[in-house]
Design an enzyme around this catalytic site. Structure first.
Site, PDB file in Angstrom:
ATOM      1  N   GLU A  48     -32.441  42.347  21.598  1.00  0.00           N
ATOM      2  CA  GLU A  48     -30.826  42.281  21.688  1.00  0.00           C
ATOM      3  C   GLU A  48     -30.611  40.986  20.755  1.00  0.00           C
ATOM      4  O   GLU A  48     -31.460  40.074  21.166  1.00  0.00           O
ATOM      5  CB  GLU A  48     -30.340  42.170  22.997  1.00  0.00           C
TER       6      GLU A  48
ATOM      7  N   HIS B 199     -22.728  46.942  20.306  1.00  0.00           N
ATOM      8  CA  HIS B 199     -21.982  46.849  21.690  1.00  0.00           C
ATOM      9  C   HIS B 199     -20.446  46.977  21.261  1.00  0.00           C
ATOM     10  O   HIS B 199     -19.875  46.185  20.566  1.00  0.00           O
ATOM     11  CB  HIS B 199     -22.509  45.532  22.227  1.00  0.00           C
TER      12      HIS B 199
ATOM     13  N   ALA C  78     -16.268  51.573  31.867  1.00  0.00           N
ATOM     14  CA  ALA C  78     -17.274  52.109  30.718  1.00  0.00           C
ATOM     15  C   ALA C  78     -17.071  53.717  30.353  1.00  0.00           C
ATOM     16  O   ALA C  78     -17.211  54.183  29.450  1.00  0.00           O
ATOM     17  CB  ALA C  78     -18.520  51.635  30.852  1.00  0.00           C
TER      18      ALA C  78
HETATM   19  P1  FAD Z   1     -18.794  49.786  34.359  1.00  0.00           P
HETATM   20  O1  FAD Z   1     -19.980  50.753  34.187  1.00  0.00           O
HETATM   21  O2  FAD Z   1     -17.261  50.245  33.922  1.00  0.00           O
HETATM   22  O3  FAD Z   1     -18.927  49.026  35.786  1.00  0.00           O
HETATM   23  C1  FAD Z   1     -18.295  47.816  36.073  1.00  0.00           C
HETATM   24  C2  FAD Z   1     -18.039  47.926  37.640  1.00  0.00           C
HETATM   25  O4  FAD Z   1     -17.274  49.061  38.025  1.00  0.00           O
HETATM   26  C3  FAD Z   1     -19.414  48.448  38.406  1.00  0.00           C
HETATM   27  O5  FAD Z   1     -19.413  47.300  39.787  1.00  0.00           O
HETATM   28  C4  FAD Z   1     -19.218  49.639  38.724  1.00  0.00           C
HETATM   29  O6  FAD Z   1     -19.883  50.077  39.924  1.00  0.00           O
HETATM   30  C5  FAD Z   1     -17.661  49.880  38.974  1.00  0.00           C
HETATM   31  N1  FAD Z   1     -16.996  51.051  38.640  1.00  0.00           N
HETATM   32  C6  FAD Z   1     -17.258  51.831  37.674  1.00  0.00           C
HETATM   33  N2  FAD Z   1     -16.421  53.117  37.559  1.00  0.00           N
HETATM   34  C7  FAD Z   1     -15.881  52.919  38.694  1.00  0.00           C
HETATM   35  C8  FAD Z   1     -14.851  53.669  39.272  1.00  0.00           C
HETATM   36  N3  FAD Z   1     -14.420  54.996  38.875  1.00  0.00           N
HETATM   37  N4  FAD Z   1     -14.173  53.412  40.387  1.00  0.00           N
HETATM   38  C9  FAD Z   1     -14.714  52.252  40.961  1.00  0.00           C
HETATM   39  N5  FAD Z   1     -15.525  51.459  40.592  1.00  0.00           N
HETATM   40  C10 FAD Z   1     -16.105  51.673  39.361  1.00  0.00           C
HETATM   41  N6  FAD Z   1     -20.556  42.346  28.026  1.00  0.00           N
HETATM   42  C11 FAD Z   1     -19.811  41.873  26.635  1.00  0.00           C
HETATM   43  O7  FAD Z   1     -18.857  41.352  26.786  1.00  0.00           O
HETATM   44  N7  FAD Z   1     -20.487  41.935  25.483  1.00  0.00           N
HETATM   45  C12 FAD Z   1     -21.731  42.426  25.341  1.00  0.00           C
HETATM   46  O8  FAD Z   1     -22.153  42.767  24.187  1.00  0.00           O
HETATM   47  C13 FAD Z   1     -22.341  42.973  26.496  1.00  0.00           C
HETATM   48  N8  FAD Z   1     -23.567  43.400  26.625  1.00  0.00           N
HETATM   49  C14 FAD Z   1     -24.316  43.825  27.635  1.00  0.00           C
HETATM   50  C15 FAD Z   1     -25.434  44.585  27.534  1.00  0.00           C
HETATM   51  C16 FAD Z   1     -26.139  44.968  28.619  1.00  0.00           C
HETATM   52  C17 FAD Z   1     -27.639  45.542  28.493  1.00  0.00           C
HETATM   53  C18 FAD Z   1     -25.612  44.571  29.883  1.00  0.00           C
HETATM   54  C19 FAD Z   1     -26.250  45.100  31.166  1.00  0.00           C
HETATM   55  C20 FAD Z   1     -24.306  43.882  30.118  1.00  0.00           C
HETATM   56  C21 FAD Z   1     -23.668  43.586  28.845  1.00  0.00           C
HETATM   57  N9  FAD Z   1     -22.565  43.080  28.894  1.00  0.00           N
HETATM   58  C22 FAD Z   1     -21.751  42.556  27.691  1.00  0.00           C
HETATM   59  C23 FAD Z   1     -21.719  42.768  30.411  1.00  0.00           C
HETATM   60  C24 FAD Z   1     -20.782  43.734  30.889  1.00  0.00           C
HETATM   61  O9  FAD Z   1     -19.910  44.114  30.052  1.00  0.00           O
HETATM   62  C25 FAD Z   1     -20.585  43.407  32.124  1.00  0.00           C
HETATM   63  O10 FAD Z   1     -21.561  43.315  32.993  1.00  0.00           O
HETATM   64  C26 FAD Z   1     -19.398  44.142  33.058  1.00  0.00           C
HETATM   65  O11 FAD Z   1     -18.852  43.537  34.064  1.00  0.00           O
HETATM   66  C27 FAD Z   1     -19.638  45.528  33.375  1.00  0.00           C
HETATM   67  O12 FAD Z   1     -19.813  46.387  32.383  1.00  0.00           O
HETATM   68  P2  FAD Z   1     -20.523  47.996  32.364  1.00  0.00           P
HETATM   69  O13 FAD Z   1     -20.253  48.479  31.258  1.00  0.00           O
HETATM   70  O14 FAD Z   1     -21.565  47.966  33.126  1.00  0.00           O
HETATM   71  O15 FAD Z   1     -19.141  48.460  33.560  1.00  0.00           O
END
Ligand code: FAD
Length: 284
Positions: free
Chosen positions: A16, A76, A126
């Site tokens: 990354e 991303h 997401a």
């Molecule tokens: P989601 O998959 O949407 O999950 C977020 C939360 O919501 C979780 O607690 C999940 O359990 C909960 N959830 C999901 N669906 C539901 C539903 N239907 N009802 C209730 N709760 C639900 N951030 C940046 O800003 N830029 C980046 O480039 C970046 N790169 C990253 C790369 C990696 C490999 C990782 C692991 C994280 C990265 N992040 C980045 C951070 C990320 O944006 C945060 O961790 C964010 O808080 C969660 O993103 P997610 O896509 O996992 O969210």
């Protein structure tokens, strides 16, 4: 015919990187990427600063990785800071730049964003972004996962249930949050597979080469720090070179163990540090 001694599958290797803060630093990042390309990664992903106006930078970097270095690139993208129109514009630009893979993320609330702006984002989770991308683009979509659970999730089980929804929405691979104790990753893998999450899961490894990293990146990630790593920092934290060596050694031991367990991939959070990345690669 059954195979008695199947060859263990090779773990993929990926890095990354993040885009430069200033435009004049682009050449520096390109040079870092040229050096990294010599390490033969299977793909390189580039972060996006949620809520900012720098999505174009992620496109420029991933386009360079794809077209100039001929390496698979993952851009991303986040729900936070993207309207439907922004998303369409960015996806068109990515596809035109030959970048056909994205990591679809929710993103976190930037300090500059009000709660109202954050809560009113067009794509909530997401998985919503994944569904939209599946419907409107031909992009290959990866997602994030959390071996120690996402910080907002009430339990690992609930987080995993939502992860399954995200995979069912069209995610073809997962990249994990950093972790420093492989047991968390193995426990997570078992639970994910038991739920039917069968896409490749890349293990996110962050080499801790300065004591400062613990107070910043690691504390933001919510990942726990095992005593062995805390002791390393207490012992070597004040000596720059010794700390770097000890941090690399810790990451290498973690990676060797993961590879022995046949994980799908190792994703190095390089922090744009090419020397550290190259040293680790030479040892694994
Ligand atoms: P989601 O998959 O949407 O999950 C977020 C939360 O919501 C979780 O607690 C999940 O359990 C909960 N959830 C999901 N669906 C539901 C539903 N239907 N009802 C209730 N709760 C639900 N951030 C940046 O800003 N830029 C980046 O480039 C970046 N790169 C990253 C790369 C990696 C490999 C990782 C692991 C994280 C990265 N992040 C980045 C951070 C990320 O944006 C945060 O961790 C964010 O808080 C969660 O993103 P997610 O896509 O996992 O969210």
């Amino acid at each position: 015919m059954t195979q008695n001694n199947p060859t263990p599958q090779k773990s993929h290797l990926s890095f990354e990187v993040f885009p430069p803060k200033k435009d004049e630093e682009f050449e520096n990042v390109y040079q870092i990427l040229r050096e990294m390309s010599k390490l033969n990664p299977d793909f390189i992903s580039c972060t996006y600063g949620a809520g900012g106006s720098r999505a174009g930078k992620t496109i420029e970097i991933t386009s360079f990785i794809r077209s100039k270095l001929q390496i698979d690139a993952i851009a991303h993208i986040t729900c936070v800071g993207f309207t439907r129109e922004d998303l369409e514009r960015n996806c068109t630009a990515l596809e035109a730049a030959g970048v056909n893979r994205v990591l679809a993320l929710r993103g976190d609330r930037p300090q500059t964003m009000t709660d109202e702006q954050f809560d009113n984002r067009e794509f909530h989770y997401a998985a919503d972004l994944v569904r939209h991308l599946k419907e409107h683009t031909t992009l290959d979509i990866a997602g994030a996962c959390y071996p120690e659970k996402h910080f907002e999730a009430p339990s690992l089980e609930e987080d995993l249930r939502h992860l399954k929804e995200k995979v069912d929405a069209g995610v073809t691979s997962l990249i994990s949050q950093m972790f420093f104790d492989n047991q968390y990753f193995y426990r997570f893998l078992d639970k994910a597979r038991a739920l039917g999450i069968d896409v490749p899961i890349h293990a996110g490894i962050m080499p801790i080469t300065t004591a400062k990293q613990l107070g910043t990146t690691v504390s933001l990630s919510g990942s726990s720090v095992p005593k062995e790593l805390a002791d390393i920092i207490a012992t070597y934290g004040d000596d720059k070179e010794d700390m770097r060596k000890a941090g690399i050694d810790y990451a290498v031991r973690q990676i060797r163990d993961l590879k022995e367990h046949g994980v799908d991939g190792i994703h190095l959070y390089s922090m744009n540090k090419v020397k550290t990345t190259a040293e680790i690669c030479s040892m694994i």
